[in-house]
Design a protein around this motif. Structure first.
Motif, PDB file in Angstrom:
ATOM      1  N   LEU A 231     -25.872  10.937 -15.675  1.00  0.00           N
ATOM      2  CA  LEU A 231     -24.897  10.085 -16.340  1.00  0.00           C
ATOM      3  C   LEU A 231     -25.856   9.298 -17.465  1.00  0.00           C
ATOM      4  N   CYS A 232     -26.856   8.701 -16.922  1.00  0.00           N
ATOM      5  CA  CYS A 232     -27.430   8.059 -17.762  1.00  0.00           C
ATOM      6  C   CYS A 232     -28.507   8.796 -18.979  1.00  0.00           C
ATOM      7  N   ARG A 233     -28.383   9.851 -18.617  1.00  0.00           N
ATOM      8  CA  ARG A 233     -29.161  10.660 -19.739  1.00  0.00           C
ATOM      9  C   ARG A 233     -28.380  10.945 -20.747  1.00  0.00           C
ATOM     10  N   ILE A 234     -27.004  10.572 -21.012  1.00  0.00           N
ATOM     11  CA  ILE A 234     -26.446  10.724 -22.421  1.00  0.00           C
ATOM     12  C   ILE A 234     -26.526   9.571 -23.040  1.00  0.00           C
ATOM     13  N   LEU A 235     -27.305   8.481 -22.449  1.00  0.00           N
ATOM     14  CA  LEU A 235     -27.311   7.214 -23.221  1.00  0.00           C
ATOM     15  C   LEU A 235     -28.549   7.361 -24.165  1.00  0.00           C
ATOM     16  N   ASP A 236     -28.314   6.905 -25.463  1.00  0.00           N
ATOM     17  CA  ASP A 236     -29.566   7.132 -26.164  1.00  0.00           C
ATOM     18  C   ASP A 236     -30.126   5.539 -26.496  1.00  0.00           C
ATOM     19  N   CYS A 237     -31.429   5.150 -26.001  1.00  0.00           N
ATOM     20  CA  CYS A 237     -31.849   3.965 -25.888  1.00  0.00           C
ATOM     21  C   CYS A 237     -32.115   3.451 -27.302  1.00  0.00           C
ATOM     22  N   GLN A 238     -32.442   4.318 -28.275  1.00  0.00           N
ATOM     23  CA  GLN A 238     -32.500   3.805 -29.637  1.00  0.00           C
ATOM     24  C   GLN A 238     -31.416   3.130 -30.232  1.00  0.00           C
ATOM     25  N   LYS A 239     -30.373   3.496 -29.840  1.00  0.00           N
ATOM     26  CA  LYS A 239     -28.824   3.018 -30.262  1.00  0.00           C
ATOM     27  C   LYS A 239     -28.493   1.675 -29.664  1.00  0.00           C
ATOM     28  N   LEU A 240     -29.332   1.314 -28.737  1.00  0.00           N
ATOM     29  CA  LEU A 240     -28.980  -0.192 -28.069  1.00  0.00           C
ATOM     30  C   LEU A 240     -29.180  -1.260 -28.649  1.00  0.00           C
ATOM     31  N   SER A 241     -28.449  -2.425 -28.878  1.00  0.00           N
ATOM     32  CA  SER A 241     -28.812  -3.626 -29.673  1.00  0.00           C
ATOM     33  C   SER A 241     -29.967  -4.384 -28.591  1.00  0.00           C
ATOM     34  N   SER A 242     -30.484  -5.271 -29.128  1.00  0.00           N
ATOM     35  CA  SER A 242     -31.648  -6.102 -28.458  1.00  0.00           C
ATOM     36  C   SER A 242     -30.926  -6.804 -27.412  1.00  0.00           C
ATOM     37  N   GLU A 243     -29.810  -7.135 -27.485  1.00  0.00           N
ATOM     38  CA  GLU A 243     -29.185  -7.803 -26.321  1.00  0.00           C
ATOM     39  C   GLU A 243     -28.713  -6.948 -25.031  1.00  0.00           C
ATOM     40  N   VAL A 244     -28.448  -5.930 -25.425  1.00  0.00           N
ATOM     41  CA  VAL A 244     -28.091  -4.696 -24.387  1.00  0.00           C
ATOM     42  C   VAL A 244     -29.144  -4.314 -23.771  1.00  0.00           C
ATOM     43  N   ARG A 245     -30.160  -3.953 -24.729  1.00  0.00           N
ATOM     44  CA  ARG A 245     -31.661  -3.612 -23.887  1.00  0.00           C
ATOM     45  C   ARG A 245     -32.055  -4.764 -23.054  1.00  0.00           C
ATOM     46  N   ALA A 246     -31.949  -6.106 -23.508  1.00  0.00           N
ATOM     47  CA  ALA A 246     -32.281  -7.222 -22.350  1.00  0.00           C
ATOM     48  C   ALA A 246     -31.460  -6.870 -21.176  1.00  0.00           C
ATOM     49  N   HIS A 247     -30.306  -6.598 -21.310  1.00  0.00           N
ATOM     50  CA  HIS A 247     -29.344  -6.479 -19.940  1.00  0.00           C
ATOM     51  C   HIS A 247     -29.741  -5.424 -19.067  1.00  0.00           C
ATOM     52  N   ALA A 248     -30.310  -4.290 -19.998  1.00  0.00           N
ATOM     53  CA  ALA A 248     -30.350  -2.898 -19.316  1.00  0.00           C
ATOM     54  C   ALA A 248     -31.690  -2.976 -18.371  1.00  0.00           C
ATOM     55  N   VAL A 249     -32.704  -3.612 -18.925  1.00  0.00           N
ATOM     56  CA  VAL A 249     -34.006  -3.819 -18.195  1.00  0.00           C
ATOM     57  C   VAL A 249     -33.913  -4.524 -16.801  1.00  0.00           C
ATOM     58  N   LYS A 250     -32.736  -5.490 -16.940  1.00  0.00           N
ATOM     59  CA  LYS A 250     -32.461  -6.329 -15.474  1.00  0.00           C
ATOM     60  C   LYS A 250     -31.424  -5.583 -14.776  1.00  0.00           C
ATOM     61  N   ASN A 251     -30.731  -4.435 -15.131  1.00  0.00           N
ATOM     62  CA  ASN A 251     -29.700  -3.534 -14.497  1.00  0.00           C
ATOM     63  C   ASN A 251     -30.050  -3.187 -13.325  1.00  0.00           C
ATOM     64  N   GLU A 252     -29.931  -3.404 -12.019  1.00  0.00           N
ATOM     65  CA  GLU A 252     -30.640  -2.759 -10.898  1.00  0.00           C
ATOM     66  C   GLU A 252     -29.796  -1.367 -10.565  1.00  0.00           C
ATOM     67  N   ARG A 253     -28.495  -1.245 -11.359  1.00  0.00           N
ATOM     68  CA  ARG A 253     -27.595  -0.115 -11.131  1.00  0.00           C
ATOM     69  C   ARG A 253     -28.495   1.036 -11.894  1.00  0.00           C
ATOM     70  N   LEU A 254     -29.196   0.846 -12.830  1.00  0.00           N
ATOM     71  CA  LEU A 254     -29.714   2.111 -13.661  1.00  0.00           C
ATOM     72  C   LEU A 254     -30.794   2.495 -12.908  1.00  0.00           C
ATOM     73  N   PRO A 255     -31.047   3.987 -13.032  1.00  0.00           N
ATOM     74  CA  PRO A 255     -32.174   4.739 -12.686  1.00  0.00           C
ATOM     75  C   PRO A 255     -33.497   4.200 -13.192  1.00  0.00           C
ATOM     76  N   LEU A 256     -34.576   4.235 -12.569  1.00  0.00           N
ATOM     77  CA  LEU A 256     -35.965   3.815 -13.102  1.00  0.00           C
ATOM     78  C   LEU A 256     -36.100   4.339 -14.543  1.00  0.00           C
ATOM     79  N   ARG A 257     -35.992   5.739 -14.522  1.00  0.00           N
ATOM     80  CA  ARG A 257     -36.253   6.444 -15.788  1.00  0.00           C
ATOM     81  C   ARG A 257     -35.516   5.625 -17.053  1.00  0.00           C
ATOM     82  N   THR A 258     -34.197   5.509 -16.982  1.00  0.00           N
ATOM     83  CA  THR A 258     -33.557   4.846 -17.838  1.00  0.00           C
ATOM     84  C   THR A 258     -34.171   3.369 -18.449  1.00  0.00           C
ATOM     85  N   VAL A 259     -34.572   2.620 -17.134  1.00  0.00           N
ATOM     86  CA  VAL A 259     -35.334   1.200 -17.409  1.00  0.00           C
ATOM     87  C   VAL A 259     -36.487   1.507 -18.237  1.00  0.00           C
ATOM     88  N   VAL A 260     -37.330   2.489 -17.819  1.00  0.00           N
ATOM     89  CA  VAL A 260     -38.435   2.755 -18.500  1.00  0.00           C
ATOM     90  C   VAL A 260     -38.350   3.001 -19.949  1.00  0.00           C
TER      91      VAL A 260
END
Length: 582
Positions: free
Chosen positions: A436-465
């Protein structure tokens, strides 16, 4: 509704021992058998007006009782009785409801002027032309009654005359419409006003059988006088009247109450409605097209009809609202409620259309605006369907990948949808989370969403990295643009790990999940660590997780940076997306 009264004598027909007869001092001498009904009547009353009876029963031997079988009289016993009462001079009332069987029976019995002046056929035809065809509702009721005697009505020209009359009135400028009309649909607030709405005729026309309705619509369309949107409104009203409402029910709940005859009738209605939709874009709304597509799945119509609905829907998909897409799945094999497959089919048709018509770079500006509007619509739709607890990961991924990558200039809305799906599906496997998270392009996330993503415990470690990697890359580029030294990525990651003591980490090492909040592990994680080591040191775990994340970053930066871009991130023209310079 107008009617014609004929005769002055009171009705004196009655039944006796399964025989219909007339109160009279003179005994009957002719028996007419029609189906299971027998009429004991008098020759001197019937024969002067009925040419057929004159031929079948000559006036020789009036005292002898003659028996004649007329099982094929159109309209049956009821229509014959009207003609018989006319012969006796009894009072009969003719209206749009019984004109057709009476006229056909009179023609059958040859009650014409050649037999006697002022006969029934002449009077009925005069009533048809002077009253029925002049009126609006009378023409519709009469046309509908021709279904009981289609061949006779067609041969006598009743069908053609009624259709011509109805079409003529539909084409009359609505400002000149002065007769009464039906307009009872909810939401019409100007019903008591003086002006007649342009679609005043649509609701009355929906009373007709589909074949008669089709004849009128095709006749109106052939004149090119009315706009296509008005034709589309008539189709919409007719569909609402006759097609099943599948908006809030599952197929297993409705098909039980539907017989095979009803389903086949509805199937024919749907296919003919689709065939009548004007080719002009916007003649019907995309919401109506999508509803017809959902009903088509329920009724299992032909693939040709479904393909046409999908094609028409794709041409107007940008006009849709989220509510237009929220219809139930009609597949009995699906456990989820929403019909995602139909939406995917429309999107794939839209994508194929773009490849054919907008392949040139100079023509892409118009489609770019169109497809990005569609992308926002689909992401909003995603945020609704992911709330379905039975929605599988594969359907979500299929829906996202149905659009080209250029449809989403940023993935903020997509991230929100994925986060909502993970929240509603806490038991999702690690493999499905990665898919599911593989369809997400981290380059297209805003800084606010990236800040939320790194704290999101639901995401796989690979996506957080990945998010951290691109966050550090962006920070490094920003520093370079200001003429400062570029910080070391590893040091930045370690500082990020030290600073974020309040967010949860997810460990996928050895297939296990470890959660840390303020350096406090869940019992399951503690047990795992205790099993591996006899002594557990919080500081060593923290540095170990930081080193693990650092190793992920190094791996990504050296050999797998291209893999972080999702599969669908390649442009439709085969070009790679621009990689961030390091």
């Amino acid at each position: 509704m107008k009617f014609m009264k004929l005769g002055t004598r009171p009705d004196s027909f009655y039944s006796e021992a399964a025989t219909r007869t007339v109160l009279s001092d003179v005994p009957g001498n002719i028996v007419i058998c029609i189906d299971n009904v027998s009429y004991l009547l008098h020759k001197f009353q019937l024969l002067p007006k009925c040419g057929l009876l004159q031929h079948l029963c000559p006036e020789s031997g009036d005292s002898n009782i003659a028996t004649i079988e007329l099982h094929d009289v159109p309209g049956g016993a009821e229509a014959f009785e009207l003609c018989a009462k006319f012969c006796y001079g009894m009072t009969i009332n003719i209206s749009a409801h019984n004109l057709v069987p009476a006229l056909c029976a009179a023609k059958f019995l040859r009650m014409t002027e050649a037999v006697e002046k002022g006969n029934l056929v002449l009077k009925l035809e005069a009533f048809l032309h002077s009253c029925i065809l002049v009126g609006w509702k009378d023409s519709i009721v009469t046309l509908q009654s021709t279904l009981k005697l289609p061949e006779w009505s067609e041969n006598l020209g009743i069908v053609r005359k009624c259709i011509d009359s109805i079409v003529e009135k539909i084409l009359t400028p609505h400002s000149k419409v002065s007769w009464s009309y039906t307009y009872t649909r909810p939401g019409y607030t100007k019903k008591n006003s003086q002006s007649v709405p342009k679609d005043w005729w649509t609701e009355d026309l929906s009373d007709l059988d589909i074949e008669l309705f089709r004849c009128i619509i095709l006749a109106v369309r052939s004149t090119y006088i009315l706009p296509p949107q008005l034709i589309g409104e008539a189709l919409h009203v007719y569909a609402c009247r006759w097609l099943p409402d599948t908006a809030n029910v599952k197929p297993s709940e409705t098909k039980i109450t539907k017989s095979k005859e009803d389903l086949e009738k509805n199937r024919q209605i749907l296919e003919k409605i689709v065939g009548m939709i004007p080719s002009d874009r916007g003649s019907v709304s995309v919401g109506f097209l999508l509803r017809l597509l959902n009903i088509a799945n329920y009724l299992a119509v032909s693939s040709t009809t479904k393909t046409e609905l999908i094609r028409r829907s794709s041409l107007q998909f940008e006009e849709a609202k989220v509510s237009d897409l929220l219809f139930p799945s009609q597949s009995t094999s699906n456990t989820h409620f929403y019909d995602v497959d139909s939406v995917v089919a429309v999107l794939e048709c839209l994508r194929a259309l773009w490849r054919r018509q907008y392949s040139g770079a100079a023509e892409n500006s118009h489609f770019l605006r169109y497809i990005r509007k569609v992308g926002k619509l689909v992401d909003s739709y995603l945020r609704v369907v992911v709330m379905d607890i039975n929605m599988p990961v594969s359907k979500v991924i299929q829906l996202v990948e149905a659009l080209p990558d250029i449809a989403r200039p940023n993935h903020d809305d997509l991230y929100k949808a994925i986060n909502m799906y993970l929240k509603e599906h806490p038991d999702l496997s690690k493999a499905d989370k990665k898919r599911l998270c593989r369809i997400l392009d981290c380059q297209k996330l805003s800084s606010e969403v990236r800040a939320h993503a790194v704290k999101n415990e639901r995401l796989p470690l690979r996506t957080v990295v990945q998010v951290l990697f691109f966050d550090q890359e962006q920070a490094a580029i920003t520093t370079d643009n200001h003429g400062k030294l570029k910080p070391d990525i590893d040091n930045g990651v370690e500082k990020e790990a030290r600073d974020r003591t309040g967010f949860s980490e997810i460990s996928e090492r050895d297939g296990h999940r470890t959660r840390r909040t303020d350096v406090k592990l869940l019992p399951a994680a503690e047990k795992e660590m205790k099993d591996d080591r006899s002594e557990f040191d919080v500081k060593s775990v923290k540095s170990s997780r930081t080193r693990e994340m650092s190793r992920e970053i190094k791996t990504l930066s050296k050999s797998e940076s291209k893999k972080m871009v999702p599969k669908g991130s390649r442009s439709e023209h085969g070009g790679e997306q621009r990689q961030v310079k390091r």
